[in-house]
Write an enzyme that holds these catalytic residues in place. Sequence first.
Site, mmCIF file in Angstrom:
data_model
loop_
_atom_site.group_PDB
_atom_site.id
_atom_site.type_symbol
_atom_site.label_atom_id
_atom_site.label_comp_id
_atom_site.label_asym_id
_atom_site.label_seq_id
_atom_site.Cartn_x
_atom_site.Cartn_y
_atom_site.Cartn_z
ATOM 1 N N SER A 47 -11.957 -4.448 -0.350
ATOM 2 C CA SER A 47 -12.346 -4.032 0.991
ATOM 3 C C SER A 47 -13.860 -3.921 1.046
ATOM 4 C CB SER A 47 -11.719 -2.678 1.345
ATOM 5 O OG SER A 47 -10.314 -2.789 1.364
ATOM 6 N N ARG A 56 0.853 -1.191 0.000
ATOM 7 C CA ARG A 56 0.000 0.000 0.000
ATOM 8 C C ARG A 56 0.883 1.233 0.000
ATOM 9 N NH1 ARG A 56 -4.768 -0.088 4.274
ATOM 10 N NH2 ARG A 56 -3.312 0.851 5.729
ATOM 11 N N LYS A 95 -5.545 3.938 8.599
ATOM 12 C CA LYS A 95 -6.488 4.136 7.502
ATOM 13 C C LYS A 95 -7.611 5.023 8.022
ATOM 14 C CE LYS A 95 -7.423 1.433 3.435
ATOM 15 N NZ LYS A 95 -8.758 1.815 3.030
#
Lengths: 223, 223
Positions: free
Chosen positions: B118, B45, B150
């Site tokens: 997700s 990520r 996040k």
Amino acid sequence: MNRFGHENLDLSVYLVADWASTAGRPLWQIVAAAVEGGATTVQLRCKDVPARDFLADVLACAQHTAGRAALLVNDRVDVYLAARAAGAPVDGVHIGQSDLPADAVRGLIGPDAILGLSASRPEDLASLARYPEGTVSYLGTGAVRPTPTKKDHPEPLGFAGFAAFAAAAPLPCVAIGGIGHGDAAEARASGAAGMAVVRAICAAADPAEATRSLVREWAEAGA
Amino acid sequence: MNRFGHENLDLSVYLVADWASTAGRPLWQIVAAAVEGGATTVQLRCKDVPARDFLADVLACAQHTAGRAALLVNDRVDVYLAARAAGAPVDGVHIGQSDLPADAVRGLIGPDAILGLSASRPEDLASLARYPEGTVSYLGTGAVRPTPTKKDHPEPLGFAGFAAFAAAAPLPCVAIGGIGHGDAAEARASGAAGMAVVRAICAAADPAEATRSLVREWAEAGA
């Protein structure tokens, strides 16, 4: 084949439609007005916008550019590919020096798509020379002047610097960075294939009229 | 075919290698240590990282995951495609609800690549149901607990909420969000196919040992 393939590409009045520079108006609205005003190429720049929203912007703008102006996607090759897969008439990609390497992008978008590359330093030409011919379609060269809409560019070139770069470049160069009304004559005299503007159209109260005026200036400068 | 195709995919100890959570260490170093420690899946990520640097990270990490753990690219399908085109053994993509739509991504990556999504809300399952079977490989579900890594997730689910979601989901669900050491038993009891961690490995002084310990916990919880 693209309607706006390499041979038909008209870079003369080139809108960089930056989502952050529209004074709150939707991107498609600016693009529709610019196309009405005669913009020849439109690049959509949506930094920090989620890919799903960027794709929606591309699809919306493609309805207005279709058959009238070349439409290019900044940086996100996957957004370009998804728009193509959805059947949208999008013509190519514009990348910068910190985006995916141009040869990798060419491999992903195929031989017919337009691929623009931001390039303004001698070392950018050196790395360009290492790609096979046909990898890159044109160069976006600047910033000619300081500009608030892009923070990661090197020192402004001025039109003299632009002219020197364009003379050394093997591809058409579009002048970008602080360019707007009143610049067409100097841009053409410096060897520019076009002038790329952000705020001169995006931030204008009447983006169609602003574009029309740039188109007129460009034509007059070539007369 | 991928070495880690849908059938071989082991999500049990799943590292989300977030470039911003490594305490300054290069991403490949964390990934190499995690693989040494037994991580089964690694997702890279790199939000707000230029695509060229993200691609370099993917290529560097692929050398360490090859043949040992599945390697997934977050969000940037073009970076995944460029890495594949460069011959790197990268196995798929993980996307969120604001990234490109899953069916568009599946079209770009082909039928054999892993595609994680997700998903944590009932409406995420409803939209999932509109895709053809095989579009998505697994779900990343959370946040189970609040987490600083996040910011755009909805209210934490807790393990009870996770269990309810996983029971309703037609795909394996990996628990994510504030998960770490001591959670394996509850995660497995809640129906998790694995536990996805960021800080529990990325921020650990010894990421290999931290991973080894998670692997041990996961195995013991299933005994």
